[in-house]
Scaffold this active site. Sequence first.
Site, PDB file in Angstrom:
ATOM      1  N   ASP A 138      45.981  31.054  44.675  1.00 39.74           N
ATOM      2  CA  ASP A 138      44.921  32.252  44.576  1.00 39.74           C
ATOM      3  C   ASP A 138      45.597  33.016  45.701  1.00 39.74           C
ATOM      4  O   ASP A 138      45.613  33.050  46.981  1.00 39.74           O
ATOM      5  CB  ASP A 138      43.686  31.738  45.361  1.00 39.74           C
ATOM      6  CG  ASP A 138      42.724  32.596  45.542  1.00 39.74           C
ATOM      7  OD1 ASP A 138      43.141  33.906  45.186  1.00 39.74           O
ATOM      8  OD2 ASP A 138      41.652  32.443  45.765  1.00 39.74           O
ATOM      9  N   GLU A 175      32.918  42.280  23.071  1.00 38.64           N
ATOM     10  CA  GLU A 175      33.055  40.853  23.454  1.00 38.64           C
ATOM     11  C   GLU A 175      34.314  40.293  22.798  1.00 38.64           C
ATOM     12  O   GLU A 175      34.765  40.718  21.539  1.00 38.64           O
ATOM     13  CB  GLU A 175      31.921  40.030  23.142  1.00 38.64           C
ATOM     14  CG  GLU A 175      31.670  39.849  21.727  1.00 38.64           C
ATOM     15  CD  GLU A 175      30.089  39.342  21.349  1.00 38.64           C
ATOM     16  OE1 GLU A 175      29.220  40.137  21.922  1.00 38.64           O
ATOM     17  OE2 GLU A 175      29.964  38.392  20.574  1.00 38.64           O
ATOM     18  N   THR A 219      42.424  38.662  43.483  1.00 41.75           N
ATOM     19  CA  THR A 219      41.638  39.963  43.269  1.00 41.75           C
ATOM     20  C   THR A 219      42.260  41.140  43.128  1.00 41.75           C
ATOM     21  O   THR A 219      43.555  40.998  43.270  1.00 41.75           O
ATOM     22  CB  THR A 219      41.142  40.295  44.792  1.00 41.75           C
ATOM     23  OG1 THR A 219      41.975  40.003  45.669  1.00 41.75           O
ATOM     24  CG2 THR A 219      39.897  39.368  45.276  1.00 41.75           C
ATOM     25  N   LYS A 254      42.006  43.876  47.164  1.00 40.58           N
ATOM     26  CA  LYS A 254      42.630  43.608  48.597  1.00 40.58           C
ATOM     27  C   LYS A 254      43.792  44.563  48.828  1.00 40.58           C
ATOM     28  O   LYS A 254      43.852  45.696  48.586  1.00 40.58           O
ATOM     29  CB  LYS A 254      42.391  42.341  49.002  1.00 40.58           C
ATOM     30  CG  LYS A 254      41.273  41.603  48.989  1.00 40.58           C
ATOM     31  CD  LYS A 254      40.872  40.264  49.405  1.00 40.58           C
ATOM     32  CE  LYS A 254      39.720  39.631  49.150  1.00 40.58           C
ATOM     33  NZ  LYS A 254      39.551  38.126  49.298  1.00 40.58           N
ATOM     34  N   TYR A 275      30.414  47.866  24.176  1.00 36.98           N
ATOM     35  CA  TYR A 275      30.312  46.433  24.195  1.00 36.98           C
ATOM     36  C   TYR A 275      31.943  46.112  23.450  1.00 36.98           C
ATOM     37  O   TYR A 275      32.145  46.483  22.350  1.00 36.98           O
ATOM     38  CB  TYR A 275      29.316  46.186  23.365  1.00 36.98           C
ATOM     39  CG  TYR A 275      28.105  45.584  24.126  1.00 36.98           C
ATOM     40  CD1 TYR A 275      28.148  44.912  24.967  1.00 36.98           C
ATOM     41  CD2 TYR A 275      26.983  46.410  23.917  1.00 36.98           C
ATOM     42  CE1 TYR A 275      27.068  44.126  25.847  1.00 36.98           C
ATOM     43  CE2 TYR A 275      25.753  45.900  24.669  1.00 36.98           C
ATOM     44  CZ  TYR A 275      25.878  44.952  25.753  1.00 36.98           C
ATOM     45  OH  TYR A 275      24.819  44.523  26.349  1.00 36.98           O
ATOM     46  N   ARG A 312      37.295  46.520  42.717  1.00 37.21           N
ATOM     47  CA  ARG A 312      36.927  45.462  42.860  1.00 37.21           C
ATOM     48  C   ARG A 312      36.944  44.555  41.148  1.00 37.21           C
ATOM     49  O   ARG A 312      36.382  44.878  40.232  1.00 37.21           O
ATOM     50  CB  ARG A 312      35.558  45.307  42.892  1.00 37.21           C
ATOM     51  CG  ARG A 312      34.971  44.542  44.150  1.00 37.21           C
ATOM     52  CD  ARG A 312      34.056  45.305  44.729  1.00 37.21           C
ATOM     53  NE  ARG A 312      34.115  45.354  45.960  1.00 37.21           N
ATOM     54  CZ  ARG A 312      34.390  44.689  46.945  1.00 37.21           C
ATOM     55  NH1 ARG A 312      34.304  43.502  46.766  1.00 37.21           N
ATOM     56  NH2 ARG A 312      34.913  45.417  48.046  1.00 37.21           N
TER      57      ARG A 312
HETATM   58  C1  LIG Z   1      38.659  37.533  48.984  1.00 36.03           C
HETATM   59  C2  LIG Z   1      38.980  36.068  48.474  1.00 36.03           C
HETATM   60  C3  LIG Z   1      38.242  35.836  47.333  1.00 36.03           C
HETATM   61  C4  LIG Z   1      36.709  36.269  47.015  1.00 36.03           C
HETATM   62  O1  LIG Z   1      37.141  37.365  46.196  1.00 36.03           O
HETATM   63  P1  LIG Z   1      35.957  38.024  45.648  1.00 36.03           P
HETATM   64  O2  LIG Z   1      36.121  38.814  44.610  1.00 36.03           O
HETATM   65  O3  LIG Z   1      35.493  39.200  46.868  1.00 36.03           O
HETATM   66  O4  LIG Z   1      34.604  37.444  45.373  1.00 36.03           O
HETATM   67  C5  LIG Z   1      38.630  34.447  47.018  1.00 36.03           C
HETATM   68  N1  LIG Z   1      39.569  33.752  47.306  1.00 36.03           N
HETATM   69  C6  LIG Z   1      40.581  34.225  48.190  1.00 36.03           C
HETATM   70  C7  LIG Z   1      41.869  33.651  48.796  1.00 36.03           C
HETATM   71  C8  LIG Z   1      40.143  35.563  48.949  1.00 36.03           C
HETATM   72  O5  LIG Z   1      41.033  36.059  50.018  1.00 36.03           O
END
Ligand SMILES: *Cc1c(COP(=O)(O)O)cnc(C)c1O
Length: 448
Positions: free
Chosen positions: A198, A55, A224, A227, A53, A233
Amino acid sequence: MNFENLKKTDSICYDLVQEEIERQETSLELIPSECIASLSTIEALWSPFTNKYSEWYPKKRYYAGCDVVDKVENLAIERAKKAYNVEHVNVQPYSWSPANMAVYTAVCEPWDTVMWLKLTEGWHLTHWWKASATSKFFNIVQYWLKEDWYIDLEEVENLALKHKPKLIWVWATAYSREFPFKEFSIIAEKIGAYLVADIAHISGLVIAWVHTSPVSFVDIITTTTHKTLRWPRWWMIMVTKKWLQKDKDLAKKIDSAVFPWLQWWPHNHQTLAIAVALWEALKPEFIQSNKQIVKNAKTLAKQLQKLGIKIISWWTDNHLVLADIWRWKGIFMHEACEIAGISLNKNTIPNDPASPFYPSWIRMWTPILTMRWMKEEEIKKAANFVWRIYNLVKHFEFSENKEIRLKNLKEFREFIKDNITLQEIKKEVKELCLKFSIYKNHDYKSKK
Ligand SMILES: *Cc1c(COP(=O)(O)O)cnc(C)c1O
């Protein structure tokens, strides 16, 4: 690395792991947004850091015994700063939904106006104004794509001047063109809006410089890690120099939005994995691989087009290939390909005449194929598989009438269930995949 302990204690779960490894080994993953985390990051994931833990943030922990965890988190932050050339990084967000909310919490008040790309034109469900909590707390304005499938920047500017959003998001999950960060920044500056990129999809491409980095144009970057970064993840929120020049407290606001506003305990084994992954991302092999991802996507687009499949926007600038499978029929491709061991996904098109459940596009990408060391020849083979399946399913009727449509779907599913052509393709897919094994050269797969 093996699963000996798991095998001894729980053979049911052990078998499921083997089954999933087998599935990954023998199928062709064209599905966005999946990747293969490196084995070193997977080892980091099952490290005993999961026991701790911790935090709050380094040097401010509430719990005792956090010295080592502090080192891990600081390391991940330092490496991320270097990889993206940003000023501040938060590595604690569990996933997109809390990361997304943290950005709002840091810069918006309830009922502020925010602007993003319409979901059906390639954005994410967290930005779908009726299906996401964000619509309950904010006033949403949506921009869209032009007929040539590029973002309609003129409309973005008109909407921005009219609605004066506090925050503008740029990015999508189904956009195969270079993102116009600079143009967005000019618009955002006109109205003093925060600009957030994003970069979930293109994160790896940004590090490898095969996509323009948003770093000098936007205030905040979210991404993320699983990807094109091919890490386990997770999420990160980054703050650029541009933002800190506006308001030096904003980095603190992001941090307090993540903790304690929205999340509490960091998952330290994840933080370790991110640190390892960032180390790998700074190596030349990572850069080379991301270049190959884009090259492979262009080969895929070219080959599909040559075979007569309509490619959205006629080309791709990045790692995605979007194809138009006619009104409603994305689902046919999605399901038939799945039976043949090929994953891709159905997707809506801008102004899609069909519903999001039966959209007209399919969406593909090349990162996993690239990570298996597939190149032009294999990509062309993959395109040919897709084309053969397309020919098989394209004559199927799909009615706009709901009742007839269900009947159509039932007939279609009967047809693909034991279809010989699909089974043949499946065999060929497996053969190809086994030549480009993901795990064979590692002791990842323990012997049964
Ligand atoms: C994949 C994606 C998400 C979602 O991400 P997760 O971690 O899978 O919830 C959000 N925004 C964009 C632009 C994405 O390509």
